[in-house]
Enzyme design. Structure first.
Site, PDB file in Angstrom:
ATOM      1  N   HIS A 180       0.799  -1.230   0.000  1.00 34.77           N
ATOM      2  CA  HIS A 180       0.000   0.000   0.000  1.00 34.77           C
ATOM      3  C   HIS A 180       0.835   1.286   0.000  1.00 34.77           C
ATOM      4  O   HIS A 180       0.818   2.070  -0.943  1.00 34.77           O
ATOM      5  CB  HIS A 180      -0.914   0.011   1.233  1.00 34.77           C
ATOM      6  CG  HIS A 180      -1.753  -1.200   1.390  1.00 34.77           C
ATOM      7  ND1 HIS A 180      -2.788  -1.494   0.525  1.00 34.77           N
ATOM      8  CD2 HIS A 180      -1.719  -2.206   2.300  1.00 34.77           C
ATOM      9  CE1 HIS A 180      -3.366  -2.631   0.908  1.00 34.77           C
ATOM     10  NE2 HIS A 180      -2.735  -3.079   1.974  1.00 34.77           N
TER      11      HIS A 180
HETATM   12  C1  BDR Z   1      -3.115   0.765   5.230  1.00 36.94           C
HETATM   13  O1  BDR Z   1      -3.358   0.245   6.521  1.00 36.94           O
HETATM   14  C2  BDR Z   1      -2.169  -0.119   7.147  1.00 36.94           C
HETATM   15  O2  BDR Z   1      -2.298  -1.365   7.732  1.00 36.94           O
HETATM   16  C3  BDR Z   1      -1.084  -0.055   6.102  1.00 36.94           C
HETATM   17  O3  BDR Z   1       0.142   0.366   6.662  1.00 36.94           O
HETATM   18  C4  BDR Z   1      -1.616   0.928   5.097  1.00 36.94           C
HETATM   19  O4  BDR Z   1      -1.246   2.244   5.439  1.00 36.94           O
HETATM   20  C5  BDR Z   1      -3.727  -0.151   4.187  1.00 36.94           C
HETATM   21  O5  BDR Z   1      -5.092  -0.270   4.394  1.00 36.94           O
END
Ligand code: BDR
Ligand code: CA
Length: 312
Positions: free
Chosen positions: A241
């Site tokens: 992500h």
């Molecule tokens: C987001 O949520 C977190 O767990 C990750 O670091 C990312 O920023 C993805 O949904």
């Protein structure tokens, strides 16, 4: 916009496995003048995310100030995401302890950095719940004039990864996200729909491991390998992500984007859902967002390997 390269950046994160790679990508980038790292209590809580951020900066040889932020959202309580990131937030990958945190609070450090900057010059990059940036802009709204762009890994056009409707960062602090979306500065969104295209497979981890580099690149491969494959993708791999938000600043040609109207749902079972209007169907809604639609995944992973490989 008057910003010139390297663009001033304030980065807020909650490391977090994917935050780790994103932070290293930012630290390695000559396109970025990384002036401040602030830490939120998302993912595994501030007691872990702060030392993790410090260790990540330390291993990369960074000199940027790292300041602790809020350990909970504006409303409600902190909720844990250790099932994805491991109890320590870095998937059990042990890094040498980093330098000490810079004293103070994130919201004050963000405001000080904005006050010291030229109008319309600073990019805010948010990789966790939006609490710290929202506190800063709510406390001193005039400082939004220093902001050129806000880039967030948040939200989803389709299904969520926290609830059926909501992505984790948006769900953890929807009120904070609403403050940023209403602040009058353009908000670029790297949503789950985009980050699914940055798909980490065992082959991509091995390619990263085989690339030339030092301790950061090797740790990055180990961190990626620690993330359990996602049920959402038939256990074939995981979405990467947060580095997508940073990559947008370095290599926008890897992306396509579209101006959108975006709002966040604050009530009911869909709390935290981002409502993204790509086609102007909500008559009169301001185009307050830029939705990153497609990613050149090969180019993205090549960028990641090259940049992280240049770190110690
Ligand atoms: C987001 O949520 C977190 O767990 C990750 O670091 C990312 O920023 C993805 O949904
Ligand atoms: Ca994150």
């Amino acid at each position: 916009m008057t910003a010139t390269l390297p663009r001033p950046v304030l980065l807020d994160c909650d490391p977090g496995t994917d935050d780790a790679l994103a932070l290293w990508l930012a630290l390695a980038a000559p396109e970025i003048d990384l002036r401040l790292v602030t830490v939120a209590g998302g993912n595994v809580g501030l007691a872990r995310t702060l030392p993790n951020a410090l260790a990540l900066v330390g291993l990369a040889g960074g000199r940027v100030p790292v300041v602790a932020g809020a350990d909970r959202p504006l409303l409600g309580r902190f909720r844990d995401e250790a099932a994805v990131h491991g109890a320590d937030g870095l998937g059990g990958v042990v890094l040498p302890p980093g330098p000490a945190a810079t004293p103070g609070l994130a919201m004050d450090a963000i405001r000080a950095a904005l006050r010291a900057a030229a109008p319309d010059s600073v990019t805010l990059v948010g990789l966790g719940p939006a609490t710290n940036f929202a506190l800063a802009l709510a406390a001193e709204p005039a400082l939004r004039d220093r902001v050129a762009e806000i880039v967030l890994m948040t939200g989803a056009l389709g299904e969520g990864n926290w609830s059926a409707a909501a992505e984790f960062n948006a769900a953890m602090d929807p009120e904070a996200l609403a403050i940023l979306l209403a602040c009058g500065r353009p908000v670029t969104l790297a949503t789950l729909d985009l980050t699914a295209q940055a798909f980490v497979t065992p082959a991509r981890i091995e390619a990263l491991r085989a690339a030339p580099g030092g301790a950061c690149l090797r740790a990055a491969a180990d961190i990626l390998a620690s993330v359990p494959p996602s049920r959402r993708f038939g256990f074939r791999g995981v979405a990467l992500h947060d580095p997508c938000a940073v990559a947008w600043l370095l290599a926008p040609a890897l992306f396509t984007a579209r101006a959108v109207a975006v709002a966040v749902v604050l009530d009911g079972p869909d709390r935290g859902r981002t409502r993204i209007d790509r086609w102007g169907r909500d008559q009169g809604a301001a185009l307050n967002g830029r939705f990153l639609e497609t990613l050149d995944a090969e180019g993205f992973f090549a960028l990641l390997a090259a940049r992280l490989g240049a770190l110690p």
